[in-house]
Enzyme design. Structure first.
Site, PDB file in Angstrom:
ATOM      1  N   GLY A  58      77.496 -16.770  -1.217  1.00 45.43           N
ATOM      2  CA  GLY A  58      76.228 -16.490  -0.542  1.00 45.43           C
ATOM      3  C   GLY A  58      76.410 -15.281   0.345  1.00 45.43           C
ATOM      4  O   GLY A  58      77.545 -14.908   0.659  1.00 45.43           O
ATOM      5  N   CYS A  85      83.998 -18.241  -2.660  1.00 45.89           N
ATOM      6  CA  CYS A  85      83.626 -17.187  -1.717  1.00 45.89           C
ATOM      7  C   CYS A  85      83.036 -17.787  -0.440  1.00 45.89           C
ATOM      8  O   CYS A  85      83.743 -18.440   0.317  1.00 45.89           O
ATOM      9  CB  CYS A  85      82.682 -16.199  -2.403  1.00 45.89           C
ATOM     10  N   TYR A  86      81.739 -17.621  -0.187  1.00 48.55           N
ATOM     11  CA  TYR A  86      81.159 -18.215   1.021  1.00 48.55           C
ATOM     12  C   TYR A  86      81.463 -19.711   1.101  1.00 48.55           C
ATOM     13  O   TYR A  86      81.742 -20.246   2.175  1.00 48.55           O
ATOM     14  CB  TYR A  86      79.638 -17.985   1.044  1.00 48.55           C
ATOM     15  N   HIS A 172      85.390 -14.699  -7.656  1.00 50.18           N
ATOM     16  CA  HIS A 172      84.325 -15.381  -8.406  1.00 50.18           C
ATOM     17  C   HIS A 172      84.791 -15.751  -9.810  1.00 50.18           C
ATOM     18  O   HIS A 172      84.782 -14.907 -10.705  1.00 50.18           O
ATOM     19  CB  HIS A 172      83.087 -14.480  -8.491  1.00 50.18           C
ATOM     20  N   GLU A 174      83.250 -17.374 -11.970  1.00 47.96           N
ATOM     21  CA  GLU A 174      82.135 -17.494 -12.915  1.00 47.96           C
ATOM     22  C   GLU A 174      81.774 -16.182 -13.596  1.00 47.96           C
ATOM     23  O   GLU A 174      81.078 -16.183 -14.599  1.00 47.96           O
ATOM     24  CB  GLU A 174      80.901 -18.077 -12.201  1.00 47.96           C
ATOM     25  N   ASP A 230      60.747 -22.349 -26.660  1.00 45.23           N
ATOM     26  CA  ASP A 230      60.772 -23.554 -25.825  1.00 45.23           C
ATOM     27  C   ASP A 230      59.861 -24.650 -26.373  1.00 45.23           C
ATOM     28  O   ASP A 230      60.276 -25.802 -26.519  1.00 45.23           O
ATOM     29  CB  ASP A 230      60.377 -23.226 -24.377  1.00 45.23           C
ATOM     30  N   LYS A 369      68.283 -21.366 -21.310  1.00 48.75           N
ATOM     31  CA  LYS A 369      67.704 -20.843 -22.555  1.00 48.75           C
ATOM     32  C   LYS A 369      68.692 -20.865 -23.733  1.00 48.75           C
ATOM     33  O   LYS A 369      68.321 -21.230 -24.849  1.00 48.75           O
ATOM     34  CB  LYS A 369      67.250 -19.405 -22.297  1.00 48.75           C
TER      35      LYS A 369
END
Ligand code: XMP
Length: 513
Positions: A58, A85-86, A172, A174, A230, A369
């Site tokens: 963040g 991180c944060y 990070h 990710e 969708d 998605k």
């Protein structure tokens, strides 16, 4: 059957740029995961029985007044926690470590030197690339924590207390730049949280089908089918669950691309044997649009007419208490948090008003998605539907500048079909978020053979984007542009010029209206 939701990981979002990305990575590791606000009360978290919790990054500084916090009981709840991180700084701050503000900024790729490869960094080797983006850093971890890794400028690049199963990483895991990030997350999920990894497309389908059956019982179910990915996947899933008790209503407003209506009918009615009501409502929509030039007015009229048609058709079917909608996870995360000005009034097939008296069935609410696409493929939907580029609810009406009528629709349909054909032929369709044509009102002079022409230009729009919120104009190869231009001008007599829109979003929007 193992229950895919038995293994839940919760990501608490501290305003991260990459919050959703963390959730996606965890799902890619076959563990079900949801994102919750950072201040979710502990009781609510515990009620979900998560196997582990991830605190996202963040933009804030932990010691700044009003910095986002989590429930203080979180670190003593006995659940494994990974702070990123944060999230790690908050963990350190709360548990008595020393977090220094803005001393050594570190951005981009760095070499992470692993000091302990017992659990979080198991199997990673001594050095691994990590992607950093932080201003604050931890000078000393809290009591009981070990330093697991450092970098040249960050003494505590990772820390952990293996007895309490609390861990933190400054980089990070990710983002793809952290090439072994997946392994770090997998270690957390499998080695530390004890997950088995049973979140798969197959287990999702099994589970969703059972859930729809339980929800709908023996009642009949309705679905508003647009042919977009969708609503198509939601319909196919509902069909697997309730079979003949499902009826899909496909409102063909006459504003679709060339051949699109036939493809939807072929896929669902002819191929899958789904009860499909094909409402040919072109006349009605064109009557409502006659002479209307204002973009917002067009959108509103189409939206209202859509609801009216849908209500009429539903009334004819008699008692149908349930309505299937293709709501997906990003819609769920984003809804409610938006306070932005209305740029365009969106009309979605899924956006039928809540007061229509249906109970909603939203089997895709938990999916991203790409997961929706996976499910679609596994349910046997053709790739052409599963990988279809987004198409706006109001259709070609918002790509025809000025008044919409049959003649102008026909022109645009022809141009658009050429654009799509050539984009597909060049192998670019899946790389582009959208590629399509727009028909303006003005005309210009040209020459063809020995004759003067005075005809419309067509505008080519092709953009790349991750989510449609921002977009960049696509750098299409010149030869593709040339082929499209030649074909359009030669094959569509009402068009004598092709121009390419080189505006990104912002400041432009993707659609022209
Ligand atoms: P804009 O034009 O706002 O579009 O940059 C962003 C994305 O949204 C799509 N779009 C719509 N989709 N109903 C929809 O379902 C709508 O009314 C609508 N208007 C725009 C657009 O195609 C792009 O992908």
């Amino acid at each position: 059957m193992t229950n895919a939701y038995d293994e839940l990981i919760l990501v608490l979002d501290f305003g991260a740029q990459y919050g959703q990305l963390i959730a996606r990575r965890i799902r890619e590791a076959n563990v079900y995961c949801e994102v919750l606000p950072h201040n979710t009360p502990l009781a609510e978290i515990m009620a979900r029985q998560p196997r582990g919790i991830v605190l996202s990054g963040g933009p804030a500084s932990v010691s700044a007044p009003g910095a986002p916090d989590c429930d203080p009981g979180l670190f003593a709840a006995g659940i494994p926690v990974l702070g990123i991180c944060y999230g790690m700084q908050l963990m350190a701050h709360r548990l008595g470590g020393d977090v220094a503000q803005g001393q050594q900024r570190e951005y981009g790729k760095v070499v992470v030197r692993v000091d302990d490869d017992q659990d979080l960094f198991y199997g990673l080797g001594r050095e691994t690339p990590g992607w950093m983006s932080h201003g604050d850093l931890i000078r000393r971890p809290p009591p009981g924590f070990k330093i697991l890794a450092h970098t040249e400028n960050t003494p505590v690049a990772a820390m952990g207390d293996s007895t309490k199963r609390l861990y933190g990483v400054q980089f990070h895991p990710e983002v793809t730049h952290t090439s072994q990030g997946k392994q770090v997350l997998a270690n957390f999920l499998y080695r530390i949280c004890g997950c088995g990894g049973n979140w798969t497309t197959g287990s999702f389908i099994e589970r969703a089908v059972a859930h729809i059956r339980a929800q709908c019982g023996e009642a009949r179910v309705l679905c508003a089918l647009s042919g977009g990915v969708d609503s198509s996947v939601a319909a196919a899933l509902a069909h697997r669950a309730v079979g003949d008790r499902l009826t899909c209503i496909f409102v063909d407003h006459g504003l679709l691309r060339k051949g699109e209506a036939q493809q939807v009918i072929q896929t669902f009615r002819d191929h899958k044997g789904i009860n499909l009501v094909h409402v040919q409502a072109e006349e009605r929509f064109l009557a409502r649009l006659a002479g209307v030039t204002d973009p917002e007015e067009k959108r509103k009229r189409i939206g209202h007419e859509f609801i009216r048609v849908f209500e009429e058709e539903a009334a004819q079917l008699g008692d149908v208490p349930f309505l299937v909608q293709g709501t997906v996870y990003p819609d769920v995360i984003e809804s409610g948090s938006k306070t932005a000005a209305v740029i365009k009034s969106h009309h979605n097939v899924g956006g039928l008003p809540q007061d229509m008296g249906f109970t909603l069935v939203e089997p895709l609410r938990a999916l991203f998605k790409d997961e929706v696409r996976q499910v679609g493929l596994e349910l046997g939907l053709p790739e052409e539907i599963v990988y279809r580029q987004p198409f706006p609810g109001p259709g070609l009406a918002i790509r025809i500048i000025g008044a919409v009528n049959r003649e102008r629709l026909e022109i645009l349909r022809e141009v658009d079909a050429i654009v799509l054909e050539e984009i597909k032929q060049a192998g670019l369709y899946h790389q582009l978020w959208q590629s399509f044509a727009i028909l303006p009102t003005m005309r210009s002079v040209g020459v063809m053979g020995d004759d003067r022409t005075y005809a419309y230009p067509a505008v080519l729009r092709a953009v790349t984007s991750l989510d449609g919120m921002t977009a960049d104009w696509a750098r299409l190869p010149y030869d593709v542009l040339e082929r499209i231009s030649n074909r359009v001008v030669n094959e569509v007599p009402e068009v004598n010029r092709l121009v390419y829109d080189v505006t990104s979003k912002p400041p432009g929007t993707i659609e022209w209206e």
